[in-house]
Design an enzyme around this catalytic site. Structure first.
Site, short mmCIF file in Angstrom:
data_model
loop_
_atom_site.label_atom_id
_atom_site.label_comp_id
_atom_site.label_asym_id
_atom_site.label_seq_id
_atom_site.Cartn_x
_atom_site.Cartn_y
_atom_site.Cartn_z
N ASP A 133 -0.34 -3.68 66.92
CA ASP A 133 -0.82 -3.93 68.28
C ASP A 133 -1.97 -4.93 68.30
OD1 ASP A 133 -0.93 -3.65 71.00
OD2 ASP A 133 -2.03 -1.76 70.97
N ASN A 186 9.58 -2.98 75.97
CA ASN A 186 9.09 -4.36 75.93
C ASN A 186 9.93 -5.33 76.76
OD1 ASN A 186 7.83 -4.30 72.47
ND2 ASN A 186 6.76 -3.96 74.41
C1 FPP Z 1 1.92 -5.69 70.29
O1 FPP Z 1 0.97 -6.65 70.64
C2 FPP Z 1 2.96 -6.29 69.50
C3 FPP Z 1 4.27 -6.41 69.89
C4 FPP Z 1 4.75 -5.94 71.20
C5 FPP Z 1 5.27 -7.03 69.05
C6 FPP Z 1 5.01 -7.01 67.58
C7 FPP Z 1 5.76 -8.12 67.04
C8 FPP Z 1 5.43 -8.89 65.98
C9 FPP Z 1 4.28 -8.64 65.10
C10 FPP Z 1 6.22 -10.07 65.66
C11 FPP Z 1 7.70 -9.91 65.70
C12 FPP Z 1 8.23 -8.93 64.74
C13 FPP Z 1 9.14 -9.22 63.78
C14 FPP Z 1 9.73 -8.12 62.94
C15 FPP Z 1 9.55 -10.59 63.51
P1 FPP Z 1 0.70 -6.93 72.19
O2 FPP Z 1 1.44 -8.15 72.57
O3 FPP Z 1 1.05 -5.73 73.01
O4 FPP Z 1 -0.82 -7.19 72.18
P2 FPP Z 1 -1.85 -6.88 73.36
O5 FPP Z 1 -1.86 -5.38 73.55
O6 FPP Z 1 -3.13 -7.39 72.80
O7 FPP Z 1 -1.39 -7.64 74.57
#
Ligand code: FPP
Length: 252
Positions: A25, A73
């Protein structure tokens, strides 16, 4: 009767976690704090994931599960969903050969029905190519939600009962667990979440019943092998009782 603690010896309680699951996250906030678009945070997140797979392997962690895309998501802006799907495709296309060479077995959990054919094909290919590898297991939770997984398992279980394959009166926790996406996967010993949030967010709801949780303040793109080492150290200092009592307190 299902006794969750019965399978765990005293030595297992204190050792390296066999299965670490990570809620990656903070990509968006990492990008925002640098004045960058959110996609830049997700890209940096993929790099952190690469490093973490290597670090987990070095630690002797047998199973690493990462929450790459939740069933919730899809409600993000369409452009961000497209970016995340694009990154998954790039990750598999670019990194699959190296993962395979390093002996990593890739397994994907989540609902694959209704996914675009190209994504489904890549996920199937990653699993098929690496299916005989034994060095380490990388489980990618994609289009995954814990409640959705339990609902899908319940539907499959009902179908098995109707088909006469399962006796309804003999259903216990292990029976249902065998219909989950994680049927072949041990429960996570340690769940790590970055970015300071302290929630499970529909991740491994069933499987994390007795997991230890470590919440770290850093955003996911800043997660390094020393953060993993720290989380493992915190884990190994914990006493897991699985609903029972510590052996030294049994006589009290
Ligand atoms: C949360 O950060 C992260 C995600 C929703 C996606 C995680 C994905 C990756 C690390 C990359 C893709 C994965 C692979 C396997 C290629 P957020 O966007 O919710 O962060 P925030 O809470 O700060 O907005």
């Amino acid at each position: 009767m299902h006794w969750p603690g019965a399978r765990h010896s005293e030595s297992e309680r204190m050792s390296t976690p066999e299965h670490v699951a990570i809620i990656m996250d903070g990509n968006g906030r990492w990008a925002k704090s640098r004045g960058l678009p959110r996609i830049a945070g997700h890209r940096a997140g993929v790099e952190a994931l690469r490093q973490t797979v290597r670090a987990a392997s070095d630690h002797g962690i047998r199973w690493l599960t990462v929450y790459a895309f939740s069933s919730e998501n899809w409600s993000r802006p369409k452009s961000e969903v497209t970016d995340l799907l694009g990154l998954l495709k790039i990750f598999i296309r670019r990194d699959l050969a190296e993962l395979h060479q390093s002996g990593v077995r890739v397994k994907v959990i989540g609902d694959r029905q209704g996914l675009a054919t190209d994504i489904k094909g890549l996920l199937d290919e990653a699993e098929a190519l690496t299916s005989l590898n034994t060095a380490m297991n990388l489980v990618i939770a994609f289009n995954y939600g814990g409640r959705d997984e339990i609902v899908r398992a319940a539907r499959k279980l009902v179908a098995a009962v109707k088909a006469g394959q399962v006796d309804a009166d003999s259903i216990d926790a292990d029976t249902l667990a065998n219909f989950l996406d994680t049927a072949e996967i041990p429960d996570p010993d340690l769940v790590i979440r970055t970015s300071g949030e302290m929630r499970l967010s529909n991740f491994l709801l069933w499987q994390a019943a007795y997991s230890e949780f470590v919440f770290l303040p850093c955003y996911w793109p800043d997660f390094t092998r020393s953060d993993l080492a720290h989380a493992v150290q915190v884990y190994s200092a914990r006493e897991r009782r699985f609903g029972g009592v510590a052996p030294r307190d049994v006589a009290l």
